[in-house]
Design an enzyme around this catalytic site. Structure first.
Site, short mmCIF file in Angstrom:
data_model
loop_
_atom_site.label_atom_id
_atom_site.label_comp_id
_atom_site.label_asym_id
_atom_site.label_seq_id
_atom_site.Cartn_x
_atom_site.Cartn_y
_atom_site.Cartn_z
N TYR A 1 -3.75 -2.80 14.95
CA TYR A 1 -2.66 -2.11 14.89
C TYR A 1 -2.89 -0.75 15.72
CZ TYR A 1 1.06 0.81 12.75
OH TYR A 1 2.23 1.58 12.67
N SER B 1 0.90 -1.21 0.00
CA SER B 1 -0.01 0.00 -0.05
C SER B 1 1.02 1.33 0.15
CB SER B 1 -1.04 -0.05 1.12
OG SER B 1 -0.35 -0.02 2.22
N ASP C 1 6.97 2.99 6.43
CA ASP C 1 6.69 2.08 5.00
C ASP C 1 7.04 3.21 4.08
OD1 ASP C 1 5.71 0.36 6.80
OD2 ASP C 1 3.79 0.61 6.14
C1 GLA Z 1 3.39 -1.31 9.57
C2 GLA Z 1 3.04 0.13 9.68
C3 GLA Z 1 4.29 1.10 10.22
C4 GLA Z 1 5.04 0.54 11.14
C5 GLA Z 1 5.07 -1.06 11.16
C6 GLA Z 1 5.60 -1.55 12.44
O1 GLA Z 1 4.22 -1.48 8.65
O2 GLA Z 1 2.56 0.66 8.49
O3 GLA Z 1 4.13 2.48 10.13
O4 GLA Z 1 4.40 0.80 12.19
O5 GLA Z 1 3.84 -1.73 11.04
O6 GLA Z 1 6.86 -1.34 12.71
#
Ligand code: GLA
Length: 390
Positions: free
Chosen positions: A224, A131, A175
């Site tokens: 999350y 994404s 990311d």
């Molecule tokens: C996902 C989120 C990131 C980060 C990771 C865990 O990838 O999009 O921003 O928090 O999890 O480190």
């Protein structure tokens, strides 16, 4: 060019759908998270890398306010106008593009619509940030198309805002930054307080395997956001009790302070907080081990990181634990841990290049033997970050 076949396919499909060639094309890779889990929104540190699969976004302007957007894999088209860029509850794939376009429009309103199509080869739901890659290639392509000048951090924040407001996940910036800042053969080390990043060479003796358990992790299911809320509640608790220095995020709390001041916190919340605090310490130590060329030491920190996810943060799952357990016993494997949000997805394994092929086969076989399911193991090459390609 990397992933030339995907690019060629996209060019053909673009012409078939819109009857012309694109004016701009951008590419953005997925990422692996190597060390530092859930530290980004706690203003801490992460080692990550851009990978060798990614997504292309091709676009051209068209007169009038109408936008035509096509998902190149499904050849599904959605239409909207530049003054009504709203998230969809059903076809959620479009939200990453729409959210990014909306963010760009805050910098400079679009003067006309566009025809856009994207196509990539990042496995979905594998914890490789397909994404964020889509947001970053959309952002680079549309910024160029509309003459919007941004820096990398602004672009990353536009992608993050798309996740928050259009996709419904309160992710950090990891990311997007990793997708933008990758360099071939290098890790990206980011400080998420100052949002400064540097590329760090791991040397020739290191490479990564990504073991996709195919357990679908859906960060937008709320797991999350719940963990993030726990971390923020814990930071507020410590801010009231630690008087020797300001605490605005868990980044400001040392493990010794956690032990001294955790009383009064719900046990699960306290354990949650211990994870990013420990991860920050591991990333800083890991940076030292890399400087000293101690890959084995770095790998041990990766195992510790997974253990902390499993026991304290509780964002692992049976399948991820099994892969890490298997990897630990395989000759040549230096470290292994879950990569990204957790609750499924992939394990990232650090291995010497000479052992990579045999380790990959050994992990896949042992996984099949122990749980009867398949786990897809691929060699990952840290690769160049997002860029315009046309
Ligand atoms: C996902 C989120 C990131 C980060 C990771 C865990 O990838 O999009 O921003 O928090 O999890 O480190």
């Amino acid at each position: 060019m990397e992933n030339q076949a995907v690019y060629d396919d996209l060019m053909e499909k673009f012409k078939a759908a819109f009857g012309r060639d694109p004016e701009v094309v951008a590419y953005a890779p997925g990422r692996i998270e190597v060390l530092g889990n859930h530290t980004d929104y706690n203003e801490g540190y992460v080692f990550s890398a851009a990978i060798d699969c990614g997504t292309f976004f091709a676009a051209c302007k068209q007169p009038g306010p109408e936008c035509r957007l096509v998902a190149g894999d499904l050849m599904r088209e959605v239409n909207f106008t530049i003054d009504k860029v709203e998230p969809s509850q059903t076809d959620t794939w479009q939200n990453y593009v729409k959210g990014t376009f909306a963010g760009l429009q805050e910098l400079k309103p679009a003067d006309s619509g566009f025809c856009g199509m994207f196509l990539g080869n990042i496995p979905l739901g594998a914890g490789l940030s397909s994404s964020a890659a889509l947001e970053m290639c959309t952002g680079l392509a549309l910024a160029k198309l509309y003459g919007i000048v941004t820096d990398q951090v602004t672009m990353a924040k536009i992608g993050q805002k798309a996740e928050h407001n259009y996709a419904g996940c309160k992710c950090g910036l990891l990311d997007q930054i990793s997708s933008l800042a990758g360099k071939p053969g290098m890790l990206v080390k980011t400080d998420f307080r100052s949002i400064e990043f540097e590329n760090v060479d791991m040397g020739r003796d290191a490479c990564f395997l990504m073991c996709n358990t195919k357990v679908k992790h859906r960060l937008v299911d709320g797991g999350y956001d719940r963990l993030r809320a726990n971390c923020e509640a814990a930071a507020a608790h410590f801010a009231k009790r630690i008087t020797s220095h300001p605490v605005t995020a868990l980044r400001d709390v040392a493990m010794t302070e956690w032990a001294l001041y955790k009383d009064g916190l719900d046990e699960a919340v306290a354990n949650c907080a211990a994870h990013p605090i420990g991860e920050d310490e591991r990333v800083l130590l890991g940076a030292r081990w890399l400087e000293e060329g101690d890959l084995a030491g770095f790998g041990r920190l990766m195992f510790d990181s997974h253990e902390s996810s499993r026991v304290l943060f509780k964002n692992s799952c049976e399948e991820l634990d099994l892969v890490v357990d298997i990897a630990k016993k395989i000759p040549g494997v230096l470290g292994a841990r879950l990569s990204g949000g957790g609750f499924g997805g992939s394990v990232v394994v650090l291995v010497g290049p000479r052992d990579a092929e045999t380790a990959a086969a050994a992990i896949a076989n042992a996984y099949r033997a122990r749980c009867g399911k398949e786990c897809e193991v691929s060699l990952i090459r840290p690769s160049a970050g997002a860029r315009l390609v046309k």
